[in-house]
Design an enzyme around this catalytic site. Structure first.
Site, mmCIF file in Angstrom:
data_model
loop_
_atom_site.group_PDB
_atom_site.id
_atom_site.type_symbol
_atom_site.label_atom_id
_atom_site.label_comp_id
_atom_site.label_asym_id
_atom_site.label_seq_id
_atom_site.Cartn_x
_atom_site.Cartn_y
_atom_site.Cartn_z
ATOM 1 N N ASP A 1 0.800 -1.229 0.000
ATOM 2 C CA ASP A 1 0.000 0.000 0.000
ATOM 3 C C ASP A 1 0.831 1.276 0.000
ATOM 4 O O ASP A 1 0.409 2.301 -0.507
ATOM 5 C CB ASP A 1 -0.951 0.031 1.199
ATOM 6 C CG ASP A 1 -0.202 0.197 2.516
ATOM 7 O OD1 ASP A 1 0.733 -0.584 2.788
ATOM 8 O OD2 ASP A 1 -0.538 1.126 3.272
ATOM 9 N N ASP B 1 5.537 0.413 3.490
ATOM 10 C CA ASP B 1 5.752 -0.856 4.182
ATOM 11 C C ASP B 1 5.420 -2.007 3.233
ATOM 12 O O ASP B 1 5.191 -1.801 2.050
ATOM 13 C CB ASP B 1 4.915 -0.909 5.472
ATOM 14 C CG ASP B 1 3.453 -0.624 5.180
ATOM 15 O OD1 ASP B 1 3.009 -0.827 4.025
ATOM 16 O OD2 ASP B 1 2.728 -0.182 6.097
ATOM 17 N N TYR C 1 -5.833 1.084 8.810
ATOM 18 C CA TYR C 1 -6.936 1.525 7.949
ATOM 19 C C TYR C 1 -8.276 1.297 8.644
ATOM 20 O O TYR C 1 -9.100 0.511 8.186
ATOM 21 C CB TYR C 1 -6.888 0.807 6.591
ATOM 22 C CG TYR C 1 -5.737 1.278 5.732
ATOM 23 C CD1 TYR C 1 -5.827 2.479 5.028
ATOM 24 C CD2 TYR C 1 -4.553 0.557 5.645
ATOM 25 C CE1 TYR C 1 -4.771 2.935 4.254
ATOM 26 C CE2 TYR C 1 -3.483 1.015 4.872
ATOM 27 C CZ TYR C 1 -3.605 2.201 4.181
ATOM 28 O OH TYR C 1 -2.565 2.665 3.414
ATOM 29 N N GLU D 1 5.939 9.802 3.217
ATOM 30 C CA GLU D 1 5.464 8.497 2.765
ATOM 31 C C GLU D 1 4.480 8.704 1.610
ATOM 32 O O GLU D 1 3.765 9.697 1.563
ATOM 33 C CB GLU D 1 4.769 7.729 3.913
ATOM 34 C CG GLU D 1 4.463 6.288 3.533
ATOM 35 C CD GLU D 1 4.121 5.403 4.732
ATOM 36 O OE1 GLU D 1 3.835 5.948 5.811
ATOM 37 O OE2 GLU D 1 4.132 4.165 4.559
#
Ligand SMILES: *[C@@H]1O[C@H](CO)[C@@H](O)[C@H](O)[C@H]1NC(C)=O
Ligand SMILES: *[C@@H]1O[C@H](CO)[C@@H](O)[C@H](O)[C@H]1NC(C)=O
Ligand SMILES: CC(=O)N[C@H]1CO[C@H](CO)[C@@H](O)[C@@H]1O
Length: 529
Positions: A92, A95, A244, A490
């Protein structure tokens, strides 16, 4: 390359040459402190780069035509413990977890952009790459949907993953897979996956009808599963909660999925579902200024608003009108034309929703605005923001301002799309990009070794994560390029996904406005620059 050389690539070393052009640039710019250059951007290049990013995020066995060659095979035993083949799909963000909700959402956004702007993407020569980006996701979603009422919705877990700083090629973290079924329902992911597969089925309808049909079968089954077996997915998969969590619940995903399946099938059962439940599920009642992987009301309201009115009865027309007024509320709030509740902006003019990964809200809004602008244009309508009547070109001009900010027209003078232009973030918070490439360094790099050797160093990442859209600047347009600054450095797949269609649309406009055949209606866009 000799073996000795390959070993030396496993040790971090600075690349002093990389700094030189940036010093020069600063020097040159400082000679003209008061001049402001009208910047022009190469949206075709941005589009090309945005699609490379999805190759960098690939999990599984990489194909012979993989263009991002600093990556290698990874996650080849995903699902093995549970006896299911879950090899493939996308990581995603920075990571190595495969989270079902953002992955499906990424595919929905990519597919929406391609279905809406296919001609523009094709004209830019990127259609095959765009289709491959979608198919890498849908091939995985097909594998993950092993039974009408079973959907594997996560591989790996954030907690153990985040303890390590490791390339995906070396992962030693848990690769446990998590599933949703009748006893452990998860309506958000089931419905989002249905939406993704329905949207992708539209994309593949002409070029790959068999695949398109297959996707549609899965989409219908998954919609039925999510609708019939209701539950918040993060209660069934607790490992998702810290990363999430579903704050808005699943009613928005159910309406969103129904509309996508309706668009793909033209079966009125799904249309009736979206209209009959519009009020009870908040579709026609919620007016919201955020659109994201969690909160999908604005997106589904826009989908409903763009459906044709012909052939509807009076009540249905009324409901579509209510959807439309909420969709337009969102658009007006982005345009700063609702005087009570607008989306905040930074002094540099960027839409601002929140500190952590603010760029996702900007790029997600850009797709909605671009799609609605095209809709207004093709149906010859204006947007009524109470104080103002807004035409499609004005909406597109605003989208362009946001995209230009992303590409470098901002107070920091950097492109937040990695690899684009002369200056962009060098320390993206990304395990693979910040560690020696497997191509150059095949020795195993351990969990903590990654933190000690690669995460903490100051030098730029050895691999450029081309096409990634990072979290971006804060409320004051400030940005610190640090690997530890994950709120800003990120990148996530659903940041870049909506830009694919938007870049293609802007690329077309740029070409038209500079060619002698420019249509006069496009001139306001040029003068905006
Ligand atoms: C429409 O979808 C519903 C629900 O999946 C199904 O029962 C029905 O047979 C479909 N109708 C047509 C005409 O395909
Ligand atoms: C909002 O806009 C309306 C219409 O232009 C105007 O009458 C009203 O005073 C404005 N309200 C505020 C709080 O600015
Ligand atoms: C000027 C304008 O558009 N005002 C609207 C802003 O949003 C609120 C809440 O939906 C509406 O009530 C206003 O009419």
């Amino acid at each position: 390359m000799g073996k000795k050389n390959m070993q030396s690539q496993c040790h971090p070393f600075a690349h002093p040459k990389r700094f030189l052009p940036r010093f020069l640039l600063v020097f040159v710019l400082s000679l003209f402190p008061t001049l402001s250059f009208p910047q022009s951007f190469d949206y075709g290049d941005a589009l090309h780069k945005s699609l490379l990013y999805f190759e960098a995020q690939r999990s599984g066995r990489l194909p012979y035509n993989q263009r991002v060659t600093w990556r290698h095979h990874s996650g080849l035993t995903d699902g093995l413990e549970q006896g299911v083949d879950l090899v493939g799909g996308y990581y995603d963000a920075g990571d190595n977890v495969k989270f079902g909700l953002p992955m499906a959402y990424t595919i929905t956004l990519l597919s929406w952009g391609v279905s809406e702007f296919e001609d523009q993407i094709a004209a830019a020569g990127e259609l095959q790459h765009a289709l491959q980006a979608i198919k890498w996701g849908t091939d995985y979603l097909i594998k993950a949907h092993t039974h009408p009422h079973v959907l594997w919705a996560q591989v790996g877990d954030g907690d153990t993953d985040h303890l390590c700083w490791q390339r995906p090629e070396d992962m030693t973290t848990s690769r446990r897979a998590y599933k949703l079924d009748e006893e452990n329902p998860g309506s958000e992911v089931a419905a989002e996956t249905a939406a993704a597969m329905a949207a992708a089925s539209i994309v593949f309808r002409r070029t790959n009808p068999h695949y398109s049909h297959l996707l549609l079968d899965h989409a219908q089954q998954l919609f039925e599963f999510g609708e019939k077996y209701r539950g918040k997915y993060d209660e069934s998969i607790e490992a998702a909660k810290g990363y999430y969590p579903s704050v808005s619940g699943y009613l928005d995903e159910l309406l969103w999925a129904a509309l996508w399946v309706y668009k793909a099938t033209h079966n009125h059962t799904y249309f009736n579902y979206a209209t009959e439940n519009g009020e009870a599920y908040g579709g026609t009642t919620w007016a919201i200024t955020e659109f994201s992987w969690d909160v999908k009301y604005a997106g589904l309201q826009l989908l409903a608003a763009m459906l044709p009115m012909e052939g509807r009865n009076k009540e249905q027309k009324q409901i579509l009108q209510e959807y439309r007024s909420k969709a337009e509320y969102y658009i007006c709030a982005c345009l700063n034309k609702n005087n009570s509740t607008n989306v905040k902006r930074t002094p540099g003019g960027l839409l601002y929703t929140r500190r952590w990964n603010n760029m996702q809200y900007v790029s997600n809004a850009a797709l909605l605005l671009t799609a609605y602008s095209s809709h207004l244009h093709s149906t010859n309508q204006m947007l009524n923001c109470h104080t103002d009547l807004v035409g499609p070109n004005e909406i597109l001009s605003f989208v362009k301002s946001q995209v230009d900010y992303i590409l470098g027209s901002n107070p920091m003078g950097v492109s937040y799309l990695v690899g684009y232009g002369p200056s962009y973030p060098q320390r993206v918070h990304h395990r693979g990009a910040s560690t020696a490439s497997y191509r150059d360094c095949k020795v195993f790099l351990g969990c903590m070794q990654g933190y000690h050797t690669w995460f903490v160093r100051h030098a730029p990442n050895p691999n450029v994560l081309v096409g990634a859209l990072v979290g971006g600047p804060d409320l004051n347009d400030e940005f610190r390029d640090g690997r530890d600054n994950f709120a800003q450095t990120e990148a996530c797949t659903y940041n870049t996904a909506p830009l694919v269609g938007v870049f293609a649309k802007l690329h077309e406009l740029e070409k038209e406005s500079f060619s002698s055949t420019a249509s006069p209606s496009l001139l306001p866009l040029v003068s905006f620059v």
